[in-house]
Motif scaffolding. Structure first.
Motif, PDB file in Angstrom:
ATOM      1  N   ALA A  61       0.835  -1.206   0.000  1.00  0.00           N
ATOM      2  CA  ALA A  61       0.000   0.000   0.000  1.00  0.00           C
ATOM      3  C   ALA A  61       0.867   1.252   0.000  1.00  0.00           C
ATOM      4  CB  ALA A  61      -0.937  -0.006   1.201  1.00  0.00           C
ATOM      5  N   SER A  96       0.594   4.041  -2.790  1.00  0.00           N
ATOM      6  CA  SER A  96       0.333   5.435  -2.412  1.00  0.00           C
ATOM      7  C   SER A  96       1.385   6.362  -2.983  1.00  0.00           C
ATOM      8  CB  SER A  96       0.285   5.569  -0.890  1.00  0.00           C
ATOM      9  OG  SER A  96      -0.805   4.843  -0.375  1.00  0.00           O
ATOM     10  N   THR A 100      -6.131   2.476  -7.336  1.00  0.00           N
ATOM     11  CA  THR A 100      -7.219   2.430  -6.352  1.00  0.00           C
ATOM     12  C   THR A 100      -7.858   1.044  -6.291  1.00  0.00           C
ATOM     13  OG1 THR A 100      -8.817   3.344  -7.945  1.00  0.00           O
ATOM     14  CG2 THR A 100      -7.683   4.902  -6.482  1.00  0.00           C
ATOM     15  N   LEU A 136      -5.452  -0.975  -4.154  1.00  0.00           N
ATOM     16  CA  LEU A 136      -5.570  -0.580  -2.749  1.00  0.00           C
ATOM     17  C   LEU A 136      -6.847  -1.152  -2.140  1.00  0.00           C
ATOM     18  CD1 LEU A 136      -4.316   3.104  -2.897  1.00  0.00           C
ATOM     19  CD2 LEU A 136      -3.299   1.244  -1.553  1.00  0.00           C
ATOM     20  N   SER A 137      -7.911  -1.124  -2.895  1.00  0.00           N
ATOM     21  CA  SER A 137      -9.171  -1.681  -2.418  1.00  0.00           C
ATOM     22  C   SER A 137      -9.031  -3.178  -2.163  1.00  0.00           C
ATOM     23  CB  SER A 137     -10.275  -1.407  -3.441  1.00  0.00           C
ATOM     24  OG  SER A 137     -11.483  -1.965  -3.028  1.00  0.00           O
ATOM     25  N   THR A 142      -6.785  -3.792   0.992  1.00  0.00           N
ATOM     26  CA  THR A 142      -7.347  -3.375   2.272  1.00  0.00           C
ATOM     27  C   THR A 142      -8.714  -3.973   2.550  1.00  0.00           C
ATOM     28  OG1 THR A 142      -8.390  -1.431   1.286  1.00  0.00           O
ATOM     29  CG2 THR A 142      -6.143  -1.169   2.155  1.00  0.00           C
ATOM     30  N   LYS A 169     -14.206   0.157  -3.248  1.00  0.00           N
ATOM     31  CA  LYS A 169     -13.479   0.858  -4.303  1.00  0.00           C
ATOM     32  C   LYS A 169     -13.850   2.336  -4.283  1.00  0.00           C
ATOM     33  CE  LYS A 169     -12.447   0.585  -9.200  1.00  0.00           C
ATOM     34  NZ  LYS A 169     -12.096   1.961  -9.180  1.00  0.00           N
ATOM     35  N   ASN A 170     -12.854   3.167  -4.416  1.00  0.00           N
ATOM     36  CA  ASN A 170     -13.043   4.609  -4.442  1.00  0.00           C
ATOM     37  C   ASN A 170     -11.934   5.183  -5.314  1.00  0.00           C
ATOM     38  OD1 ASN A 170     -13.052   7.390  -3.884  1.00  0.00           O
ATOM     39  ND2 ASN A 170     -13.788   7.060  -1.804  1.00  0.00           N
ATOM     40  N   HIS A 206      -8.917  10.632  -1.177  1.00  0.00           N
ATOM     41  CA  HIS A 206      -9.423   9.633  -0.215  1.00  0.00           C
ATOM     42  C   HIS A 206      -8.318   8.665   0.168  1.00  0.00           C
ATOM     43  CE1 HIS A 206     -11.905   6.444   1.539  1.00  0.00           C
ATOM     44  NE2 HIS A 206     -11.264   5.602   0.741  1.00  0.00           N
ATOM     45  N   TRP A 207      -7.633   8.087  -0.831  1.00  0.00           N
ATOM     46  CA  TRP A 207      -6.622   7.075  -0.537  1.00  0.00           C
ATOM     47  C   TRP A 207      -5.381   7.678   0.103  1.00  0.00           C
ATOM     48  CZ3 TRP A 207      -7.800   2.355   0.180  1.00  0.00           C
ATOM     49  CH2 TRP A 207      -8.863   1.782  -0.503  1.00  0.00           C
ATOM     50  N   TRP A 216      -6.342   8.203   3.627  1.00  0.00           N
ATOM     51  CA  TRP A 216      -6.376   6.900   4.288  1.00  0.00           C
ATOM     52  C   TRP A 216      -4.958   6.436   4.610  1.00  0.00           C
ATOM     53  CZ3 TRP A 216      -4.058   2.433   2.772  1.00  0.00           C
ATOM     54  CH2 TRP A 216      -4.363   1.305   3.529  1.00  0.00           C
ATOM     55  N   TRP A 217      -4.022   6.613   3.663  1.00  0.00           N
ATOM     56  CA  TRP A 217      -2.636   6.188   3.879  1.00  0.00           C
ATOM     57  C   TRP A 217      -2.001   6.965   5.031  1.00  0.00           C
ATOM     58  CZ3 TRP A 217       0.506   2.477   3.787  1.00  0.00           C
ATOM     59  CH2 TRP A 217       1.882   2.672   3.840  1.00  0.00           C
TER      60      TRP A 217
END
Length: 182
Positions: free
Chosen positions: A81, A85, A103, A106-107, A110, A114-115, A120-121, A124-125
């Motif tokens: 991740a 990122s 993305t 990453l989805s 994690t 999905k986004n 957002h990511w 989140w990171w």
């Protein structure tokens, strides 16, 4: 330790990495799994793949293949991740295909929905990069369990809808042909 003892065949990494640019989409998942297995024994594998994923001089298809390979490193979700990122944080804007690929991976790593939002990511990171690996795995299992429960509910609702439609269709057929034995 195995690498230092000479027990890991490091000669496999360059040919596997060389396959990334030419690999068709249907082969990329298998190639990613092979690289991830090799990466369990040779710590230099993930950074080598990440370098390809971050290199804006290579074709988008090659970068996407590398990004998909990074997503196969489920045994090291925090590290994978982090590399994904880093691709999102690049100064030059990434193409929408690159962002979507990152993305998605990453989805999958994690278990979160999905986004496609880079912000957002990245947010989140920032919140999760220092978490212990055990927590990453627990969170992934929890998210996948919630996802499976949600999909099970959706399946039950779809089956109920199908049963209602079948009953309506049968009633309609019976009303047009009352003497037909169905």
């Amino acid at each position: 330790a195995m690498l230092a003892a000479g027990l890991v065949d490091t000669t496999m990494q360059p040919p596997l990495l060389a396959l990334l640019p030419a690999s068709p989409t249907e082969v990329q998942d298998v190639l990613g799994e092979l690289l991830a297995r090799h990466g369990q024994l040779d710590a230099s594998t993930l950074p080598a793949i990440a370098a390809i994923a971050s290199d804006q001089a290579v074709s988008p298809a090659t970068r996407i293949a590398a990004i998909r390979a990074i997503g196969s490193f489920r045994h090291a979700p925090a590290s994978a991740a982090g590399h994904l990122s880093a691709v999102l944080q690049q100064q030059e804007p990434n193409s929408p295909l690159i962002v979507t690929s990152v993305t998605e991976q990453l989805s999958q790593l994690t278990g979160l929905p999905k986004n496609d939002s880079v912000e957002h990511w990245l947010g989140w990171w920032q919140q999760n990069r220092d978490r212990p690996s055990e927590r990453w795995l627990e969170d992934t299992v929890d998210a996948l369990t919630r996802q499976a429960a949600r999909q099970s509910q959706e399946l039950s609702a779809a089956q109920a809808d199908r049963d209602r439609m079948a009953a309506r269709l049968l009633d309609t057929i019976r009303s047009f042909w009352p003497f037909l034995a169905i």
